[in-house]
Design a protein around this motif. Structure first.
Motif, PDB file in Angstrom:
ATOM      1  N   GLY A  59       0.815  -1.216   0.000  1.00 40.40           N
ATOM      2  CA  GLY A  59       0.000   0.000   0.000  1.00 40.40           C
ATOM      3  C   GLY A  59       0.845   1.260   0.000  1.00 40.40           C
ATOM      4  O   GLY A  59       0.550   2.212  -0.723  1.00 40.40           O
ATOM      5  N   VAL A  60       1.925   1.267   0.785  1.00 38.36           N
ATOM      6  CA  VAL A  60       2.834   2.428   0.797  1.00 38.36           C
ATOM      7  C   VAL A  60       3.470   2.595  -0.578  1.00 38.36           C
ATOM      8  O   VAL A  60       3.592   3.714  -1.089  1.00 38.36           O
ATOM      9  CB  VAL A  60       3.906   2.268   1.898  1.00 38.36           C
ATOM     10  N   GLY A  61       3.863   1.496  -1.204  1.00 40.14           N
ATOM     11  CA  GLY A  61       4.444   1.562  -2.547  1.00 40.14           C
ATOM     12  C   GLY A  61       3.474   2.099  -3.579  1.00 40.14           C
ATOM     13  O   GLY A  61       3.849   2.888  -4.450  1.00 40.14           O
ATOM     14  N   GLN A  62       2.217   1.717  -3.464  1.00 42.53           N
ATOM     15  CA  GLN A  62       1.210   2.216  -4.404  1.00 42.53           C
ATOM     16  C   GLN A  62       0.973   3.712  -4.219  1.00 42.53           C
ATOM     17  O   GLN A  62       0.790   4.446  -5.190  1.00 42.53           O
ATOM     18  CB  GLN A  62      -0.088   1.447  -4.243  1.00 42.53           C
ATOM     19  N   VAL A  63       0.994   4.173  -2.981  1.00 44.51           N
ATOM     20  CA  VAL A  63       0.833   5.609  -2.724  1.00 44.51           C
ATOM     21  C   VAL A  63       2.013   6.374  -3.315  1.00 44.51           C
ATOM     22  O   VAL A  63       1.843   7.422  -3.950  1.00 44.51           O
ATOM     23  CB  VAL A  63       0.684   5.891  -1.215  1.00 44.51           C
ATOM     24  N   LEU A  64       3.238   5.879  -3.129  1.00 44.17           N
ATOM     25  CA  LEU A  64       4.414   6.546  -3.687  1.00 44.17           C
ATOM     26  C   LEU A  64       4.384   6.570  -5.212  1.00 44.17           C
ATOM     27  O   LEU A  64       4.786   7.564  -5.823  1.00 44.17           O
ATOM     28  CB  LEU A  64       5.688   5.864  -3.201  1.00 44.17           C
ATOM     29  N   CYS A  65       3.913   5.499  -5.828  1.00 43.72           N
ATOM     30  CA  CYS A  65       3.828   5.463  -7.288  1.00 43.72           C
ATOM     31  C   CYS A  65       2.736   6.384  -7.823  1.00 43.72           C
ATOM     32  O   CYS A  65       2.800   6.817  -8.970  1.00 43.72           O
ATOM     33  CB  CYS A  65       3.578   4.048  -7.768  1.00 43.72           C
ATOM     34  N   ALA A  66       1.747   6.689  -7.016  1.00 48.72           N
ATOM     35  CA  ALA A  66       0.654   7.558  -7.448  1.00 48.72           C
ATOM     36  C   ALA A  66       0.960   9.042  -7.254  1.00 48.72           C
ATOM     37  O   ALA A  66       0.205   9.890  -7.713  1.00 48.72           O
ATOM     38  CB  ALA A  66      -0.627   7.206  -6.697  1.00 48.72           C
ATOM     39  N   LEU A  67       2.064   9.374  -6.575  1.00 48.21           N
ATOM     40  CA  LEU A  67       2.374  10.767  -6.280  1.00 48.21           C
ATOM     41  C   LEU A  67       2.705  11.634  -7.498  1.00 48.21           C
ATOM     42  O   LEU A  67       2.306  12.793  -7.525  1.00 48.21           O
ATOM     43  CB  LEU A  67       3.521  10.852  -5.273  1.00 48.21           C
ATOM     44  N   PRO A  68       3.461  11.162  -8.509  1.00 53.21           N
ATOM     45  CA  PRO A  68       3.768  12.050  -9.632  1.00 53.21           C
ATOM     46  C   PRO A  68       2.499  12.595 -10.281  1.00 53.21           C
ATOM     47  O   PRO A  68       1.561  11.865 -10.562  1.00 53.21           O
ATOM     48  CB  PRO A  68       4.547  11.168 -10.595  1.00 53.21           C
ATOM     49  N   GLY A  69       2.487  13.884 -10.494  1.00 53.35           N
ATOM     50  CA  GLY A  69       1.324  14.555 -11.065  1.00 53.35           C
ATOM     51  C   GLY A  69       0.404  15.163 -10.026  1.00 53.35           C
ATOM     52  O   GLY A  69      -0.569  15.833 -10.363  1.00 53.35           O
ATOM     53  N   THR A  70       0.708  14.979  -8.745  1.00 52.83           N
ATOM     54  CA  THR A  70      -0.135  15.514  -7.677  1.00 52.83           C
ATOM     55  C   THR A  70       0.115  17.006  -7.497  1.00 52.83           C
ATOM     56  O   THR A  70       1.249  17.463  -7.508  1.00 52.83           O
ATOM     57  CB  THR A  70       0.164  14.773  -6.356  1.00 52.83           C
ATOM     58  N   ARG A  71      -0.964  17.758  -7.342  1.00 55.72           N
ATOM     59  CA  ARG A  71      -0.870  19.199  -7.062  1.00 55.72           C
ATOM     60  C   ARG A  71      -1.693  19.503  -5.824  1.00 55.72           C
ATOM     61  O   ARG A  71      -2.839  19.098  -5.723  1.00 55.72           O
ATOM     62  CB  ARG A  71      -1.407  20.019  -8.228  1.00 55.72           C
ATOM     63  N   ILE A  72      -1.078  20.222  -4.892  1.00 54.02           N
ATOM     64  CA  ILE A  72      -1.760  20.623  -3.670  1.00 54.02           C
ATOM     65  C   ILE A  72      -1.748  22.141  -3.625  1.00 54.02           C
ATOM     66  O   ILE A  72      -0.678  22.749  -3.661  1.00 54.02           O
ATOM     67  CB  ILE A  72      -1.062  20.040  -2.422  1.00 54.02           C
TER      68      ILE A  72
END
Length: 86
Positions: A59-72
């Protein structure tokens, strides 16, 4: 793919934007000793709360892989903050 660059922009009191670039790999290398300490602590925490450590790490790995492209974007009054992960 892990994120490679984090861009942080914040508005200064005079209204101009200030931009900072944070490369992820050098920061990760600097924090590697702390990660070696955090790994057994996370494993013990998983065992205490009865969570499968393999599933938790996946789950931690999936969250890290989903981070590129995130804007806050956060704004309140005359202050604003924008964090972009690439």
């Amino acid at each position: 793919m892990i994120p490679q660059l984090v861009t942080i922009r914040h508005r200064r009191p005079d209204g101009r934007w200030r931009r900072r670039y944070v490369p992820v790999l050098p920061v990760l290398l600097l924090l590697a000793p702390l990660l070696l300490i955090a790994l057994p602590v996370g494993l013990i925490a998983c065992l205490v709360v009865r969570v499968n450590p393999v599933a938790a790490s996946r789950g931690v790995g999936q969250v890290l892989c989903a981070l590129p492209g995130t804007r806050i974007e956060i704004g309140q009054g005359g202050k604003a903050l924008l964090i972009s992960v690439r």
